[in-house]
Motif scaffolding. Structure first.
Motif, PDB file in Angstrom:
ATOM      1  N   SER A   1       0.906  -1.339   0.000  1.00 38.16           N
ATOM      2  CA  SER A   1       0.077   0.124  -0.032  1.00 38.16           C
ATOM      3  C   SER A   1       0.884   1.156   0.054  1.00 38.16           C
ATOM      4  N   ALA A   2       2.056   1.006   0.272  1.00 35.13           N
ATOM      5  CA  ALA A   2       3.180   2.357   0.411  1.00 35.13           C
ATOM      6  C   ALA A   2       3.183   2.897  -1.090  1.00 35.13           C
ATOM      7  N   PRO A   3       3.539   4.217  -1.355  1.00 35.24           N
ATOM      8  CA  PRO A   3       3.781   4.829  -2.594  1.00 35.24           C
ATOM      9  C   PRO A   3       5.087   4.724  -3.064  1.00 35.24           C
ATOM     10  N   SER A   4       5.364   3.233  -3.363  1.00 37.46           N
ATOM     11  CA  SER A   4       7.014   2.928  -3.796  1.00 37.46           C
ATOM     12  C   SER A   4       7.055   3.032  -5.290  1.00 37.46           C
ATOM     13  N   LEU A   5       7.934   3.599  -5.688  1.00 41.40           N
ATOM     14  CA  LEU A   5       8.449   3.707  -7.004  1.00 41.40           C
ATOM     15  C   LEU A   5       8.917   2.136  -7.627  1.00 41.40           C
TER      16      LEU A   5
ATOM     17  N   LEU B   1       7.182  -2.787 -10.646  1.00 45.04           N
ATOM     18  CA  LEU B   1       6.523  -4.212 -10.751  1.00 45.04           C
ATOM     19  C   LEU B   1       5.253  -4.287 -11.528  1.00 45.04           C
ATOM     20  N   GLN B   2       4.378  -3.095 -11.421  1.00 48.13           N
ATOM     21  CA  GLN B   2       3.078  -3.018 -12.041  1.00 48.13           C
ATOM     22  C   GLN B   2       3.547  -3.025 -13.481  1.00 48.13           C
ATOM     23  N   ALA B   3       4.645  -2.179 -13.787  1.00 48.09           N
ATOM     24  CA  ALA B   3       4.904  -1.819 -15.293  1.00 48.09           C
ATOM     25  C   ALA B   3       5.178  -3.082 -15.929  1.00 48.09           C
ATOM     26  N   LYS B   4       5.954  -3.924 -15.322  1.00 44.34           N
ATOM     27  CA  LYS B   4       6.089  -5.246 -15.516  1.00 44.34           C
ATOM     28  C   LYS B   4       5.133  -6.259 -15.819  1.00 44.34           C
ATOM     29  N   GLN B   5       4.023  -6.136 -14.869  1.00 48.18           N
ATOM     30  CA  GLN B   5       3.223  -7.058 -14.783  1.00 48.18           C
ATOM     31  C   GLN B   5       1.927  -6.641 -15.991  1.00 48.18           C
ATOM     32  N   ASN B   6       1.964  -5.354 -16.380  1.00 48.60           N
ATOM     33  CA  ASN B   6       0.978  -4.829 -17.166  1.00 48.60           C
ATOM     34  C   ASN B   6       1.474  -4.151 -18.368  1.00 48.60           C
ATOM     35  N   LEU B   7       2.418  -4.966 -19.107  1.00 50.19           N
ATOM     36  CA  LEU B   7       2.870  -4.532 -20.443  1.00 50.19           C
ATOM     37  C   LEU B   7       1.949  -3.980 -21.564  1.00 50.19           C
ATOM     38  N   GLN B   8       0.673  -4.090 -21.423  1.00 51.74           N
ATOM     39  CA  GLN B   8      -0.355  -3.584 -22.333  1.00 51.74           C
ATOM     40  C   GLN B   8      -0.623  -2.137 -21.672  1.00 51.74           C
ATOM     41  N   ALA B   9      -0.076  -1.629 -20.708  1.00 54.29           N
ATOM     42  CA  ALA B   9      -0.028  -0.257 -20.158  1.00 54.29           C
ATOM     43  C   ALA B   9       1.238   0.402 -20.202  1.00 54.29           C
ATOM     44  N   PRO B  10       1.665   0.964 -21.384  1.00 58.32           N
ATOM     45  CA  PRO B  10       3.199   1.612 -21.338  1.00 58.32           C
ATOM     46  C   PRO B  10       3.161   2.795 -20.446  1.00 58.32           C
ATOM     47  N   TRP B  11       2.215   3.436 -20.157  1.00 62.13           N
ATOM     48  CA  TRP B  11       2.229   4.735 -19.246  1.00 62.13           C
ATOM     49  C   TRP B  11       3.020   4.244 -17.693  1.00 62.13           C
ATOM     50  N   LEU B  12       2.525   3.061 -17.491  1.00 64.27           N
ATOM     51  CA  LEU B  12       3.314   2.835 -16.214  1.00 64.27           C
ATOM     52  C   LEU B  12       4.850   2.674 -16.228  1.00 64.27           C
ATOM     53  N   GLY B  13       5.323   1.882 -17.447  1.00 64.27           N
ATOM     54  CA  GLY B  13       6.812   1.978 -17.364  1.00 64.27           C
ATOM     55  C   GLY B  13       7.406   3.225 -17.748  1.00 64.27           C
TER      56      GLY B  13
ATOM     57  N   SER C   1       6.288   6.165 -16.875  1.00 61.99           N
ATOM     58  CA  SER C   1       6.288   6.761 -15.699  1.00 61.99           C
ATOM     59  C   SER C   1       7.400   6.374 -14.857  1.00 61.99           C
ATOM     60  N   ALA C   2       7.590   5.144 -14.512  1.00 63.58           N
ATOM     61  CA  ALA C   2       8.586   4.706 -13.531  1.00 63.58           C
ATOM     62  C   ALA C   2      10.210   5.079 -14.075  1.00 63.58           C
ATOM     63  N   PHE C   3      10.104   4.628 -15.363  1.00 65.53           N
ATOM     64  CA  PHE C   3      11.319   5.041 -16.054  1.00 65.53           C
ATOM     65  C   PHE C   3      12.050   6.652 -15.851  1.00 65.53           C
ATOM     66  N   PHE C   4      10.882   7.407 -16.371  1.00 68.40           N
ATOM     67  CA  PHE C   4      11.503   8.914 -16.505  1.00 68.40           C
ATOM     68  C   PHE C   4      11.890   9.264 -14.859  1.00 68.40           C
ATOM     69  N   THR C   5      10.894   8.815 -13.898  1.00 65.07           N
ATOM     70  CA  THR C   5      11.063   9.188 -12.638  1.00 65.07           C
ATOM     71  C   THR C   5      12.467   9.026 -11.949  1.00 65.07           C
ATOM     72  N   PHE C   6      12.901   7.699 -12.262  1.00 66.51           N
ATOM     73  CA  PHE C   6      14.182   7.082 -11.945  1.00 66.51           C
ATOM     74  C   PHE C   6      15.389   7.723 -12.441  1.00 66.51           C
ATOM     75  N   ALA C   7      15.162   7.825 -13.831  1.00 65.52           N
ATOM     76  CA  ALA C   7      16.080   8.522 -14.808  1.00 65.52           C
ATOM     77  C   ALA C   7      16.381  10.182 -14.374  1.00 65.52           C
ATOM     78  N   ILE C   8      15.355  10.735 -14.200  1.00 60.56           N
ATOM     79  CA  ILE C   8      15.544  12.390 -13.890  1.00 60.56           C
ATOM     80  C   ILE C   8      16.120  12.449 -12.297  1.00 60.56           C
ATOM     81  N   MET C   9      15.522  11.573 -11.525  1.00 59.22           N
ATOM     82  CA  MET C   9      15.910  11.811  -9.933  1.00 59.22           C
ATOM     83  C   MET C   9      17.547  11.332  -9.894  1.00 59.22           C
TER      84      MET C   9
END
Length: 373
Positions: free
Chosen positions: A320-324, A329-341, A343-351
């Protein structure tokens, strides 16, 4: 009383850091992001910041208010996204809100509602920019995860939680976790390395053997076992990460102190009767800071990566915690939803890029051989 000023040496370091444009602007951008994330509750929340009900002001973000406060029936906390509650706030608690809340709200906003109705008192609610918290389930038709639209700028995850809200809270969680772990690990590692390098001999030998044994302990297994016994929590993860993370800086600090302990200024300090601890931390440590700061970006990025990896594997913070990492993990499990991948990639890359640029500038600022024009 005069305000404290920086010493000439620290003024030079600050000038060098500002002269490094990439590092300076990375610090500015990262500072803005971090300050905004510290006020995440005011940016992304499923409760209004301020409510005006019948002439009185309420702050639901900071206080608990039952539904009865706004004319409702239940003594549980008001669900401010419920049309009935919104209608009660906007109309001053009219009973018609229990029958046709959407129509009443629409009429009030269109200024076509009969304001002469008895007990009518126009109210309002000031909402955050994102009307969802990190754990709020979004009411949108369709199967989750839902694509981005005007309601959810980065879409939703597989439980219909707003991705942008989770990124804001997750960014804060990652940085706060990293600051705490890096600070504690660095303090312990610097002290241990300084003691080893300065005293040498049997002290160094015993410390080295202990570190070799401690470094061979499988930290992941210990974390899994401790979480199974005590349950997953933020502070337990901080404790366990520090428990195994302080070793990384010991070798570098030890080498710097071994090199410096026979230099002329150390011998002179000993001849003048200066205490060992003062020599270590007042004279030798500042000269070892360049090498220490060179390694610090690896500790920072490694800590962020460790938290994300544990969450990705399911051994980190609660789901339930707001973890990147959980978003990845959700991006890997939902490849049909590229916005998850994305979002996670650019957040980590920029940070991570901003942090590396900042620490690169700090390292160069502390290096006496480095100058900027």
């Amino acid at each position: 009383m005069e305000a404290p000023t920086l010493s000439p040496l620290n003024q030079r370091r600050w000038r060098n850091f500002r002269a490094n444009r990439r590092a300076y602007w990375s610090l500015v951008i990262f500072g803005v992001f971090f300050v905004l994330s510290m006020f995440a509750e005011l940016i992304a929340n499923d409760k209004p910041i301020l409510v005006n009900y019948r002439g009185e002001y309420y702050s639901p973000i900071f206080n608990f208010y039952p539904e009865t406060t706004f004319g409702g029936d239940f003594k549980t906390e008001a669900v401010y996204s419920d049309p009935v509650v919104q209608c009660l706030i906007k109309s001053g608690g009219l009973e018609i809100c229990f029958d046709e809340p959407e129509k009443v709200i629409e009429d009030i906003q269109a200024k076509s509602f009969d304001t002469s109705v008895e007990d009518f008192y126009k109210g309002w609610a000031l909402w955050p920019l994102i009307p969802y918290s990190y754990d709020t389930s979004v009411e949108r038709p369709g199967a989750a995860p839902l694509p981005p639209n005007g309601q959810n700028l980065l879409g939703t995850d597989d439980t219909k939680r707003d991705v942008l809200a989770r990124i804001i809270y997750g960014f804060r969680l990652s940085i706060v976790f990293t600051i705490i772990v890096t600070t504690l690990s660095s303090i312990i590692g610097i002290i241990a390395g300084a003691v080893q390098g300065f005293f040498g001999g049997l002290t160094d030998l015993l410390f080295q053997r202990f570190i070799e044994i401690w470094g061979g302990v499988p930290s992941l297994y210990v974390i899994i076992i401790m979480f199974a016994i005590l349950g997953r929590s933020f502070w337990l993860l901080v404790f366990l990460t520090v428990l195994f993370g302080w070793v990384g800086l010991v070798g570098l600090v030890r080498a710097e102190f071994l090199r410096a302990r026979n230099l002329e200024y150390v011998r002179a300090a000993r001849a003048l009767g200066v205490s060992n601890w003062k020599i270590m931390f007042r004279h030798m440590l500042p000269n070892a800071m360049v090498a220490t700061l060179t390694f610090l970006p690896f500790i920072v990025t490694g800590t962020i990566g460790a938290l994300a990896s544990l969450d990705f594997l399911g051994f980190g913070l609660p789901s339930s915690a707001p973890s990147l990492g959980e978003l990845t993990l959700q991006a890997k499990q939902n490849l049909q939803a590229p916005w998850l991948g994305f979002s996670a990639f650019f957040t980590f890359a920029i940070m991570l890029a901003l942090l590396v640029f900042i620490f690169e500038g700090v390292r160069d600022a502390f290096d006496p051989r480095k100058t900027f024009q």
